[in-house]
Design an enzyme around this catalytic site. Sequence first.
Site, PDB file in Angstrom:
ATOM      1  N   HIS A   1      57.126  36.234  45.654  1.00 52.59           N
ATOM      2  CA  HIS A   1      56.274  37.947  45.013  1.00 52.59           C
ATOM      3  C   HIS A   1      54.762  37.980  46.115  1.00 52.59           C
ATOM      4  CE1 HIS A   1      56.128  39.068  41.207  1.00 52.59           C
ATOM      5  NE2 HIS A   1      54.716  39.189  41.830  1.00 52.59           N
TER       6      HIS A   1
ATOM      7  N   ASN B   1      58.528  33.993  42.565  1.00 49.92           N
ATOM      8  CA  ASN B   1      59.930  33.459  42.947  1.00 49.92           C
ATOM      9  C   ASN B   1      59.188  34.597  44.672  1.00 49.92           C
ATOM     10  OD1 ASN B   1      58.885  36.364  42.870  1.00 49.92           O
ATOM     11  ND2 ASN B   1      60.716  36.914  42.622  1.00 49.92           N
TER      12      ASN B   1
HETATM   13  C1  GLP Z   1      51.819  40.277  39.490  1.00 50.75           C
HETATM   14  C2  GLP Z   1      52.009  40.890  40.131  1.00 50.75           C
HETATM   15  C3  GLP Z   1      51.239  40.126  41.802  1.00 50.75           C
HETATM   16  C4  GLP Z   1      50.700  38.750  41.399  1.00 50.75           C
HETATM   17  C5  GLP Z   1      51.689  37.835  40.216  1.00 50.75           C
HETATM   18  C6  GLP Z   1      51.726  36.684  39.581  1.00 50.75           C
HETATM   19  O1  GLP Z   1      53.412  40.748  39.445  1.00 50.75           O
HETATM   20  N1  GLP Z   1      52.152  42.341  40.674  1.00 50.75           N
HETATM   21  O2  GLP Z   1      50.201  40.922  42.473  1.00 50.75           O
HETATM   22  O3  GLP Z   1      50.210  38.420  42.043  1.00 50.75           O
HETATM   23  O4  GLP Z   1      52.572  38.748  39.050  1.00 50.75           O
HETATM   24  O5  GLP Z   1      50.724  36.947  38.660  1.00 50.75           O
HETATM   25  P1  GLP Z   1      50.231  35.904  37.972  1.00 50.75           P
HETATM   26  O6  GLP Z   1      48.644  35.691  38.937  1.00 50.75           O
HETATM   27  O7  GLP Z   1      49.577  36.391  36.456  1.00 50.75           O
HETATM   28  O8  GLP Z   1      50.821  34.842  38.242  1.00 50.75           O
END
Ligand code: GLP
Length: 251
Positions: free
Chosen positions: A147, A145
């Site tokens: 973030h 999303n």
């Molecule tokens: C989590 C962490 C983030 C990370 C994101 C993506 O919620 N808080 O810092 O970048 O999700 O995660 P992934 O790499 O597992 O897709």
Amino acid sequence: MLEEKQIGNIKIIICENKQEVAKTGAEIFAKAIGNNPKIILGLATGGTPVGMYKELIKMNKEAVVDFSQVSSFNLDEYVGLDINHSQSYRYFMNDNLFNHVNIDKNNTYVPDGKPSNIQESCLSYEGKIKAAGGIGLQLLGIGSNGHIAFNEPGSSKETRTREVDLTETTIKDNARFFENEAEVPKKAVTMGIGTILEAKRIVLLATGENKVDALKRSIKGLQIAEVPASFLQAHSDCLFIIDKEASSGLL
Ligand code: GLP
């Protein structure tokens, strides 16, 4: 080094696959540590950086990179999880990096997910970053999303380390790491976007088609709170290292 492209203010390296993303990221981090052995790193969790951490562990064992004087600050932590919980981000960092390299764990910081006073604890985390001299190189992933860290849509550019509510999307995305969705904490402590933008240099890693939309909106869209990663366009030294799958329709 692979070819670096630029879209607006963001530099981009497109890799063949996630292994190449991991290697490219690790090379950049190793070089930065080599240039400044006392560097302050900003570190991230999630599935994406695991490959890069594996590469750094290998390089440390081969004496290509030395973590003995490095300090680190992690982006975020779930609220309510004990540090010994297998899904706490402190546990993740120990398990995926710190236990396997010659870093001094006393110099590694992860926000406290179970403080007696959360506001004070967030302020003190900001204070520690400042006292250390600020983050030299910040690693980021990106949520589907848009973030960054746990700065969910709606987070302004000025936000600092604070407690936040996780969105349904993030809870669903992260449920894969827990027994079931109900186990995923609903709140987290996260560095703010303002905190992240103060890092001297930022490297964001992203792989897979689940990130296509978030990347397009972050790199080419307006800088808006609805897409927190879009504020990275305001940083003067921000590099995205992504794989082909994640880059679909970007160039
Ligand atoms: C989590 C962490 C983030 C990370 C994101 C993506 O919620 N808080 O810092 O970048 O999700 O995660 P992934 O790499 O597992 O897709």
